[in-house]
Design a protein around this motif. Structure first.
Motif, mmCIF file in Angstrom:
data_model
loop_
_atom_site.group_PDB
_atom_site.id
_atom_site.type_symbol
_atom_site.label_atom_id
_atom_site.label_comp_id
_atom_site.label_asym_id
_atom_site.label_seq_id
_atom_site.Cartn_x
_atom_site.Cartn_y
_atom_site.Cartn_z
ATOM 1 N N PRO A 174 0.790 -1.232 0.000
ATOM 2 C CA PRO A 174 0.000 0.000 0.000
ATOM 3 C C PRO A 174 0.822 1.282 0.000
ATOM 4 C CG PRO A 174 0.135 -0.860 2.209
ATOM 5 C CD PRO A 174 0.835 -1.854 1.345
ATOM 6 N N ALA A 175 2.161 1.183 0.167
ATOM 7 C CA ALA A 175 2.991 2.394 0.244
ATOM 8 C C ALA A 175 4.186 2.255 -0.685
ATOM 9 C CB ALA A 175 3.459 2.624 1.681
ATOM 10 N N ASN A 176 4.831 3.376 -0.946
ATOM 11 C CA ASN A 176 6.066 3.467 -1.728
ATOM 12 C C ASN A 176 5.865 3.257 -3.219
ATOM 13 O OD1 ASN A 176 7.698 4.060 0.529
ATOM 14 N ND2 ASN A 176 7.746 1.889 1.066
ATOM 15 N N GLY A 177 4.648 3.137 -3.665
ATOM 16 C CA GLY A 177 4.209 3.382 -5.015
ATOM 17 C C GLY A 177 4.897 2.710 -6.182
ATOM 18 N N PRO A 178 4.468 3.061 -7.421
ATOM 19 C CA PRO A 178 5.043 2.472 -8.626
ATOM 20 C C PRO A 178 6.361 3.149 -9.001
ATOM 21 C CG PRO A 178 3.341 4.035 -9.225
ATOM 22 C CD PRO A 178 3.363 3.980 -7.719
ATOM 23 N N GLY A 179 7.148 2.446 -9.799
ATOM 24 C CA GLY A 179 8.408 3.003 -10.267
ATOM 25 C C GLY A 179 8.835 2.361 -11.564
ATOM 26 N N THR A 180 9.771 2.980 -12.228
ATOM 27 C CA THR A 180 10.317 2.438 -13.464
ATOM 28 C C THR A 180 11.776 2.833 -13.567
ATOM 29 O OG1 THR A 180 10.045 2.324 -15.866
ATOM 30 C CG2 THR A 180 9.672 4.452 -14.828
ATOM 31 N N GLY A 181 12.548 2.041 -14.267
ATOM 32 C CA GLY A 181 13.963 2.340 -14.464
ATOM 33 C C GLY A 181 14.514 1.498 -15.588
ATOM 34 N N GLY A 182 15.631 1.915 -16.116
ATOM 35 C CA GLY A 182 16.217 1.160 -17.204
ATOM 36 C C GLY A 182 17.595 1.646 -17.573
ATOM 37 N N ASP B 187 3.000 7.321 -2.406
ATOM 38 C CA ASP B 187 1.941 7.879 -1.561
ATOM 39 C C ASP B 187 1.810 6.983 -0.340
ATOM 40 O OD1 ASP B 187 0.964 10.111 -3.164
ATOM 41 O OD2 ASP B 187 0.316 8.584 -4.579
ATOM 42 N N VAL B 188 2.025 7.551 0.833
ATOM 43 C CA VAL B 188 1.985 6.787 2.078
ATOM 44 C C VAL B 188 0.745 7.191 2.862
ATOM 45 C CG1 VAL B 188 3.193 6.194 4.195
ATOM 46 C CG2 VAL B 188 4.503 6.703 2.115
ATOM 47 N N PRO B 189 -0.219 6.275 3.050
ATOM 48 C CA PRO B 189 -1.404 6.611 3.848
ATOM 49 C C PRO B 189 -1.027 6.989 5.276
ATOM 50 C CG PRO B 189 -1.708 4.553 2.621
ATOM 51 C CD PRO B 189 -0.263 4.910 2.514
ATOM 52 N N ALA B 190 -1.972 7.580 5.979
ATOM 53 C CA ALA B 190 -1.719 8.098 7.322
ATOM 54 C C ALA B 190 -1.270 6.985 8.274
ATOM 55 C CB ALA B 190 -2.960 8.775 7.869
ATOM 56 N N VAL B 191 -0.218 7.286 9.036
ATOM 57 C CA VAL B 191 0.271 6.387 10.079
ATOM 58 C C VAL B 191 0.489 7.212 11.343
ATOM 59 C CG1 VAL B 191 1.355 4.702 8.553
ATOM 60 C CG2 VAL B 191 2.644 6.719 9.253
ATOM 61 N N GLY B 192 0.523 6.525 12.463
ATOM 62 C CA GLY B 192 0.670 7.213 13.739
ATOM 63 C C GLY B 192 2.050 7.022 14.337
ATOM 64 N N SER B 193 2.476 7.968 15.144
ATOM 65 C CA SER B 193 3.719 7.868 15.897
ATOM 66 C C SER B 193 3.534 8.596 17.222
ATOM 67 C CB SER B 193 4.896 8.456 15.111
ATOM 68 O OG SER B 193 4.683 9.827 14.855
ATOM 69 N N SER B 194 4.494 8.462 18.116
ATOM 70 C CA SER B 194 4.361 9.095 19.426
ATOM 71 C C SER B 194 5.739 9.457 19.968
ATOM 72 C CB SER B 194 3.640 8.165 20.415
ATOM 73 O OG SER B 194 4.398 6.986 20.625
ATOM 74 N N ARG B 195 5.740 10.348 20.935
ATOM 75 C CA ARG B 195 6.974 10.756 21.592
ATOM 76 C C ARG B 195 6.691 10.925 23.084
ATOM 77 N NH1 ARG B 195 10.906 15.059 18.848
ATOM 78 N NH2 ARG B 195 11.805 13.159 18.001
ATOM 79 N N ASN C 64 8.592 6.855 19.077
ATOM 80 C CA ASN C 64 8.070 5.624 18.485
ATOM 81 C C ASN C 64 7.442 5.983 17.142
ATOM 82 O OD1 ASN C 64 8.299 3.684 20.952
ATOM 83 N ND2 ASN C 64 7.261 5.490 21.740
ATOM 84 N N ASN C 65 8.087 5.553 16.070
ATOM 85 C CA ASN C 65 7.618 5.875 14.726
ATOM 86 C C ASN C 65 7.074 4.632 14.043
ATOM 87 O OD1 ASN C 65 8.477 8.648 14.805
ATOM 88 N ND2 ASN C 65 10.572 7.876 14.632
ATOM 89 N N ARG C 66 5.919 4.778 13.452
ATOM 90 C CA ARG C 66 5.273 3.660 12.760
ATOM 91 C C ARG C 66 5.308 3.907 11.259
ATOM 92 N NH1 ARG C 66 -0.626 1.482 14.467
ATOM 93 N NH2 ARG C 66 0.697 0.400 15.972
ATOM 94 N N SER C 67 5.621 2.863 10.488
ATOM 95 C CA SER C 67 5.601 2.946 9.028
ATOM 96 C C SER C 67 5.077 1.634 8.464
ATOM 97 C CB SER C 67 7.002 3.246 8.482
ATOM 98 O OG SER C 67 7.925 2.243 8.868
ATOM 99 N N TYR C 68 4.598 1.687 7.222
ATOM 100 C CA TYR C 68 4.067 0.477 6.597
ATOM 101 C C TYR C 68 5.198 -0.512 6.348
ATOM 102 C CZ TYR C 68 -0.590 2.356 5.928
ATOM 103 O OH TYR C 68 -1.855 2.844 6.147
ATOM 104 N N PHE C 69 4.980 -1.750 6.762
ATOM 105 C CA PHE C 69 5.988 -2.796 6.648
ATOM 106 C C PHE C 69 5.548 -3.885 5.667
ATOM 107 C CE2 PHE C 69 8.969 -5.769 9.140
ATOM 108 C CZ PHE C 69 10.073 -5.253 8.506
ATOM 109 N N ARG C 70 4.282 -4.288 5.765
ATOM 110 C CA ARG C 70 3.754 -5.296 4.843
ATOM 111 C C ARG C 70 3.574 -4.663 3.468
ATOM 112 N NH1 ARG C 70 -1.647 -7.024 6.847
ATOM 113 N NH2 ARG C 70 -0.417 -8.131 8.429
ATOM 114 N N SER C 71 4.063 -5.329 2.450
ATOM 115 C CA SER C 71 3.934 -4.779 1.098
ATOM 116 C C SER C 71 3.849 -5.900 0.071
ATOM 117 C CB SER C 71 5.120 -3.866 0.766
ATOM 118 O OG SER C 71 6.313 -4.604 0.660
#
Length: 818
Positions: A259-267, A288-296, A778-785
């Motif tokens: 769900p995050a880090n989107g499409p890409g192309t290269g060559g 495009d990274v959907p909303a995620v939560g973090s705390s301090r 504590n920072n949260r980011s999308y891990f499953r992809s």
């Protein structure tokens, strides 16, 4: 007591003495003679001249002394010979091998012409050869270890950052920062040269770069003296140059990820026509990274203890792109012009919503909601030109002149709005920081091979300009406008001029290989706060020795030892005095008074390559004036302040283990593990501080080749905690599964991958401790992809292109966005 400084001095004395003796021996034994041999090679059947015949010259039991190729007119020649009897061996595919004995003496006036030599055709037709063995993925050389991405099928469906997890001594932490031996103080090169896109924003670019466009990744563990002294733990060299031949070849990769880090192309595209060659690499990524939560969280002690809790919701989107090209023109067999041009850029927008509450012992001290619209963008470019001149007497003798320009601009801006505030009276504010960097480099290199020793020497000058223009505007409610705050606004300029000389020697005898040298660098620094009319000037000289020894134990095993001193000059990210106030309770800034850090590194490595690959390495490093983040709490303002200082001295011991073995003809297993134990000492806010701990990283993978072009792979990884002077970060476990199929053999490959199926989010914890506080983010980011990739290769090759063997490598600056 024997100290590292004492050992360094003794090694340098031995090195200089050895170099003098070797040089004297070579001068005594390599005096060029006044005789030569020349001739013409002719096809015995057609009578036509034969071009590109390999002609080798040997004498007695000394082995091959020189090798040349005949010209298109069949002519060849050798010069600088002493009197004696020589053997000439001539070889060409499809023809019979011929060997001649030639005697030259005082009766020959200058060059002896042996006339026409006939080569007959071979009666053995060249039949198709099927190679069933796979080439090794890992290769150990005298001063580096290389990982062959073309031999790893996972490269067809992965980006370069993902593949770096499989390279021995490299790891990628929870924030996608690349670590070499557990440390961020290194340099990344592209094809042996610095690249603006990798110096400024490496992890963004490497995420968008398909691994199928890379040939191999080299980890230079003991950089020789020809490299700049900077990069504490070593150099990472990414090789994109494939064998480019007459005609063209290329590759195209298209991938999607959610769900995050989107499409890409290269060559990539490589062209060769006659003496002109062109190589192009490019790509881009949208994320495009959907909303995620973090705390301090922060707890303070003392006379008035407090508790601060913050929660943040963050949504972001961005894009990045890169384009680089290399051009080569072979004027003739001895003169070569080459150049490169790179551009890159990125843009990132974050929308942050933060809730903050500060509590005292019995009451609430402060509360507010904050909206931060943060925009970060940057662009960079670099261009270089090299002229390489060879010599008729020996084409491996080279003189190279090089020039390079590199520059980038990074801009960050925050728009801060405060609402529903209790006991918080700061108005809305804006802050902006524009950092500029430019660099020009002039360099000359000379390589002179003798019989068994190769001597290299060179001079270099680097002229760097750093500039930071930062400002702070607060909202004036009476006027209804934002007003500039002069106390928080300034222009900072910093120049670094570096002048260096190096000398290296490479010597081979029996099963031993030696590479040793030294480098001297003089650095002149001028810093200027324009608005405050304050200046900071200083200069210093650094002596940087390096020694690498390789012992060939068998045809398939080697033992390597390396010692070097490395330094790290702080870059604009660490020097910049701009204070980031995007979070009112936490402020951070650079330090323009930072000095150069240094390390003495000792390494021992054993490798064996036969049916499987095994590499075991040990290292010991002593760090001085290490640049470390320093944090302290001010109870008067309830603000935590973080900056950098040369406060750290550290010692690190480590072990690296890499293993790969084919369990069956179709099934292979690999393990890459690094274990480092570090201890760091320093002073923060007048108090002595120390920290220590084990920093492990393990990457294990398996690969199974199925029928009809299908291949399945799986991996599991563990990256342990990191340590700083005042804190630590947590470890993380990851996993991945992928399947790919060659739809068209050697042309079209389709890949599917699922990473971290069992964990949706990655939780990154960073904890900092002081004498009167503890704070943690504590920072949260999308891990499953999930991702899909299509890789297409095309083109046809015939004859290889020439490239400059020497060029500019600026590999010394810390804080370049890693």
């Amino acid at each position: 007591m024997i100290t590292v400084t004492h050992v360094k001095k003794q090694l340098l004395v031995l090195l200089l003495s050895g170099c003098a003796l070797l040089s004297r021996a070579q001068n005594q034994n390599s005096t060029h003679g006044e005789y030569g041999i020349k001739g013409v090679v002719i096809d015995s059947a057609s009578g036509q001249p034969l071009g590109y015949v390999t002609v080798s010259l040997s004498r007695g039991n000394e082995g091959v002394r020189k090798t040349v190729l005949s010209g298109t007119d069949g002519r060849f020649g050798f010069s600088g010979l002493v009197s004696g009897t020589y053997s000439l061996t001539m070889m060409l595919v499809g023809h019979q091998r011929k060997k001649l004995e030639i005697k030259v003496d005082k009766d020959d006036a200058g060059t002896k012409n042996i006339g026409t030599v006939l080569l007959g055709h071979s009666n053995n037709d060249l039949k198709e050869v099927v190679v069933s063995a796979e080439r090794p993925v890992i290769k150990q050389e005298i001063d580096r270890l290389s990982y062959d991405l073309e031999a790893d099928p996972d490269s067809k469906g992965s980006n370069v950052l993902e593949m770096m997890r499989k390279v021995p001594m490299l790891s990628v932490d929870a924030e996608d920062n690349i670590l070499l031996k557990g440390d961020r103080n290194y340099k990344i090169l592209l094809n042996g040269k610095p690249s603006g896109m990798l110096e400024r924003s490496p992890k963004e670019i490497l995420k968008s770069m398909p691994a199928s466009s890379i040939v191999r990744i080299e980890v230079i563990t003991t950089p020789p003296a020809k490299y700049d002294g900077e990069g504490l733990t070593g150099i990472i060299n990414i090789i994109t140059n494939k064998r480019i031949d007459n005609g063209y070849n290329g590759s195209l990769n298209v991938n999607g990820r959610f769900p995050a880090n989107g499409p890409g192309t290269g060559g990539s595209l490589n062209l060769k026509s006659g003496k002109l060659g062109l190589g192009i690499n490019g790509g881009g990524n949208v994320s495009d990274v959907p909303a995620v939560g973090s705390s301090r969280f922060r707890e303070t002690f003392g006379g008035s203890p407090t508790m601060l809790v913050q929660s943040v919701s963050q949504e972001s989107n961005g894009n990045s792109g890169y384009f680089n090209t290399e051009l080569s023109f072979e004027i003739d067999s001895l003169n070569l012009i080459s150049g490169q041009f790179n551009i890159n850029g990125n843009k990132w927008n974050n929308d942050n919503l933060q809730y903050s509450e500060l509590q005292g012992a019995d009451l609430m001290i402060q509360r507010y909601n904050l909206v931060n619209d943060y925009l970060r963008k940057g662009r960079g470019s670099d261009a270089g030109l090299n002229y390489q001149m060879g010599f008729k007497s020996d084409k491996n003798r080279l003189l190279t002149f090089s020039y390079r320009y590199y520059g980038f601009v990074n801009t960050g801006s925050n728009n801060i709005s405060i609402y529903e505030a209790v006991n918080f009276y700061d108005p809305e504010y804006r802050q902006k920081n524009e950092g500029r960097f430019s660099e020009q480099t002039l360099q000359a290199d000379y390589v002179h091979p003798f019989k068994k020793i190769t001597i290299e020497t060179g001079i270099k000058a680097i002229f760097r300009n750093n500039k930071s223009d930062f400002g702070y505007d607060s909202f004036d409610a009476d006027q209804g406008i934002f007003v500039r705050d002069p106390a928080r606004t300034n222009v900072f300029k910093n120049t670094q001029n570096i002048y260096s000389f190096y000398n290296t020697y490479q010597y081979t005898i029996g099963g031993w290989g030696f590479k040793a040298g030294f480098r001297v660098e003089k650095t002149v620094i001028d810093a200027d706060f324009v608005s405050a009319a304050t200046q900071l000037n200083r200069d210093y000289t650094s002596l940087i020795p390096s020694v690498s020894v390789n012992r060939k134990l068998t045809d398939n095993s080697n033992l390597n030892f390396g010692y070097t001193t490395r330094i790290q000059r702080p870059g604009i990210d660490l020097l910049n005095p701009f204070t980031d106030r995007s979070n009112p309770n936490f402020e951070s800034s650079g330090n323009p008074a930072l000095r150069t850090a240094s390390v003495d590194m000792f390494q021992l490595n054993y490798s064996t390559f036969k049916k499987g690959n095994l590499n075991i390495g040990l290292l010991l490093g002593f760090f001085d004036d290490l640049v470390m983040p320093m944090s302290y709490f001010d109870p008067e303002t309830n603000i935590s302040y973080t900056s950098y200082g040369n406060t750290g001295s550290a010692r690190m011991t480590g072990m690296e283990f890499a293993f790969s073995y084919p369990l069956t003809k179709k099934w292979k297993y690999s393990l890459n593990a690094n274990f480092g134990y570090g201890k760091v000492n320093g002073v923060v806010n007048g108090e002595k501080v120390s920290n220590k701990g084990l920093m492990p990283s393990i990457f294990s993978s398996t690969d199974y080749k199925m029928d009809k072009g299908w291949r399945f792979s799986a991996n599991v990884s563990y990256y342990g905690r990191g340590i700083t002077l005042q804190g630590r970060s947590n470890g993380i476990v990851g996993s991945g599964f992928s399947v790919n199929r060659e739809v068209v053999k050697d042309k079209l490959t389709f890949s599917l991958a699922a990473n971290n199926l069992f964990t949706k989010y990655r939780e990154s914890e960073n904890r900092t401790t002081g004498t009167d506080f503890i704070q943690q983010s504590n920072n949260r980011s999308y891990f499953r992809s999930f991702s899909a990739s299509l890789d297409y290769r095309f083109g046809k090759l015939k004859e290889s292109i020439k490239k400059s063997r020497r060029g500019i490598r600026n590999d010394d600056v810390a804080g370049g966005g890693n």
